[in-house]
Design an enzyme around this catalytic site. Structure first.
Site, PDB file in Angstrom:
ATOM      1  N   GLU A  76     -47.694  -6.714 -14.508  1.00  0.00           N
ATOM      2  CA  GLU A  76     -47.042  -7.797 -13.754  1.00  0.00           C
ATOM      3  C   GLU A  76     -46.211  -7.260 -12.592  1.00  0.00           C
ATOM      4  OE1 GLU A  76     -48.164 -10.570 -14.172  1.00  0.00           O
ATOM      5  OE2 GLU A  76     -49.110 -10.196 -16.091  1.00  0.00           O
ATOM      6  N   GLY A  77     -46.658  -6.188 -11.996  1.00  0.00           N
ATOM      7  CA  GLY A  77     -45.944  -5.565 -10.887  1.00  0.00           C
ATOM      8  C   GLY A  77     -45.052  -4.465 -11.409  1.00  0.00           C
TER       9      GLY A  77
END
Length: 567
Positions: free
Chosen positions: A427-428
């Protein structure tokens, strides 16, 4: 050791730090008051403790497998999932029109933490579905909403997100998956996606994939990306399942941890899909899902930290070694007590930041005010990075407290470290969160940052009468943060900001943690005061070294060439 949900801390933070009374004062969430909150939390705690926690080791020791193209999940995971779905926990914050409860994200965040502590591998499945629900609510056509949302909210179907490709990881704009229009309004989706969490399972009726792909002649980079719903089984207008779509799980990754969660390589061979949002608007739609997931992943880190802490605490209270005073257990040794205190204080700080983030989302939803949206957006990268970093550090300390037995898989201490490690990546990555914080999140001239700093200083002023020394330390730390923020805003060269992005994010989290602990101390509870004193005296000073690194700039960093860094 059996898991016990931290209901006391969750209720305290919801009431005394997150400002839940402000949320329930809005018409949107007026019904989420009174006895509802403790009842919801108690029921989620029971589910986590009695149903999910026993699956934690099973998922690690009996991983999901791929057999003749079919994903077989870990023993007990199907029953555990259905307990989550039947309890309505997946659709807690979903709109009631789709069968959701319409409850505040603050409560969903608290519940998700408990589920994460109990069994992180399984909790990842409904977390992905919750993100997909939000993306569809905001961006899908009414037709798609009517077909998919009720099934996703009920848990009959599950959802995934498909961004990454072999050549396109954090650089999403490099993706090559294609989408070609059909005459009936659908699209032909072709391409391969990797690292797809819960890409398939054997306990939901359908798996719904949100897939990023390019239309013919679309612009290069992220501006030419669109988002498509591509289901495993194609439903009709009433949601009845029809033929199987032309997509497959090619393989399941063999991972460091999260063994119970099948991470799939997905192949789409002219699969049928439907556009979500406008053409070339895929990144905006996907970011809705990703921002939801970033809060959720931060909470996963906190959940894993709580589980690791409880595991280590029980061992420290039972293990007799050396000449310790009191009980004679190793918890009496100074260094072990130090580690436990750091673990508990950091979990409290990270949990407070997550609940503040969720509360800002709720206020933005309830009021539509830009300031609340900005506050939620500013907190999201801090929550994600600090929550997951806390999970990793607490799990590592848990192994250390176990000593040699922590390195032995039989104790289960190492599983927390293996499972939580990926949360700082997916998610980053946490580095990307930090870059987002000093670039996009400061693009308002620092308005959101300074608003927080003002709030922290106002809170410190209010605490001076009862806790003068602690209040002064927090006020001074926030002023140091203000000066560093002002310096960053003078740096038009983003490389100067990026060089200090990670320490800036951690420093902001440190100061927010001091703010939360100071507010907790104002309750007058002895244990809150003691923990606040420990955090503010021993952990908060870290912000000074971090901010010094921020203001050091980029020269020393970029002076190092690849050759200098080579062996």
């Amino acid at each position: 050791m059996p898991y016990r949900a931290p209901l006391d801390d969750l209720r305290f933070l919801i009431d005394h730090v997150a400002g839940f009374q402000m949320i329930t004062a809005t018409p949107r969430f007026a019904d989420a008051s009174g006895d509802m909150v403790p009842a919801i939390l108690a029921e989620a705690a029971k589910l986590s403790e009695t149903v999910l926690a026993p699956l934690q080791r099973a998922g690690d020791q009996h991983p999901a497998t791929l057999e003749d193209g079919v994903v077989r999940t870990s023993p007990g995971f199907g029953a555990g999932y259905h307990a989550i779905a039947e309890g309505g926990w997946i659709g807690m914050s979903a709109h009631p029109e789709s069968g959701g409860m319409g409850l505040p994200m603050t409560l969903t965040t608290a519940v998700n933490e408990m589920l994460s502590s109990a069994c992180l591998s399984l909790q990842l499945n409904p977390l992905m579905t919750q993100g997909q629900i939000e993306a569809l609510e905001h961006h899908a056509s009414d037709t798609l909403k009517a077909i998919y949302l009720p099934k996703l909210v009920s848990g009959a179907w599950s959802g995934t997100m498909n961004l990454t490709e072999p050549q396109a990881g954090s650089d999403v704009g490099a993706l090559r998956a294609t989408a070609t229009p059909n005459d009936d309004g659908s699209y032909v989706i072709t391409g391969q996606k990797i690292y797809i969490s819960w890409g398939d399972n054997d306990f939901t009726e359908n798996v719904c994939h949100l897939v990023l792909a390019r239309l013919p002649d679309s612009a290069p980079g992220t501006k030419g990306i669109s988002l498509f719903m591509v289901p495993k089984y194609i439903p009709d207008a009433e949601g009845n399942l029809g033929q199987r779509n032309t997509l497959n799980v090619v393989s399941i990754e063999h991972k460091l941890g999260l063994h119970g969660s099948p991470t799939a390589v997905m192949q789409y061979d002219a699969a049928q899909g439907w556009l979500v949002g406008p053409e070339n608007g895929g990144m905006a739609a996907m970011f809705t899902m990703m921002n939801n997931a970033r809060l959720g992943v931060g909470v996963q880190g906190i959940g894993a930290a709580e589980g690791a802490y409880q595991h280590a605490l029980a061992y420290a209270q039972d293990r007799k070694q050396g000449r310790a005073g009191g009980s004679g257990a190793i918890i009496e040794h100074a260094d072990v007590k130090r580690m436990l205190a750091e673990m508990k204080a950091d979990i409290f700080a990270a949990r407070a930041i997550a609940l503040l983030n969720a509360a800002a989302i709720d206020m933005a939803t309830a009021t539509g005010e830009v300031s609340w949206r900005a506050r939620a957006a500013f907190l999201t990268p801090i929550c994600k990075a600090f929550g997951t970093d806390t999970g990793i550090s607490v799990a590592s300390s848990g192994i250390q407290i176990h000593g040699g037995m922590g390195y032995i898989e039989q104790t289960g201490a190492a599983q927390y470290a293996r499972d939580v490690r990926v949360t700082a990546i997916y998610e980053g990555t946490n580095g990307i969160q930090a870059m987002d914080l000093v670039a996009r999140k400061l693009s308002d001239g620092g308005a959101a940052a300074f608003s927080f700093i003002d709030e922290i200083q106002t809170g410190a002023d209010a605490a001076k009468a009862a806790h003068a020394t602690l209040a002064k330390a927090v006020w001074n730390a926030s002023e140091n943060l203000r000066e560093a923020t002002e310096w960053l805003l003078t740096q038009d060269d983003l490389s100067m900001r990026f060089a200090g992005a990670a320490p800036y994010l951690r420093a902001f989290a440190r100061v927010l943690g001091g703010h939360a602990h100071l507010r907790a101390a104002q309750s007058g509870e002895a244990k809150r005061i003691k923990l606040a004193r420990f955090y503010i005296n021993r952990l908060l000073p870290e912000h000074q070294g971090l901010l010094a690194a921020v203001r050091d700039g980029a020269d020393d960093l970029f002076a190092l060439t690849p050759e200098d860094l080579s062996a």
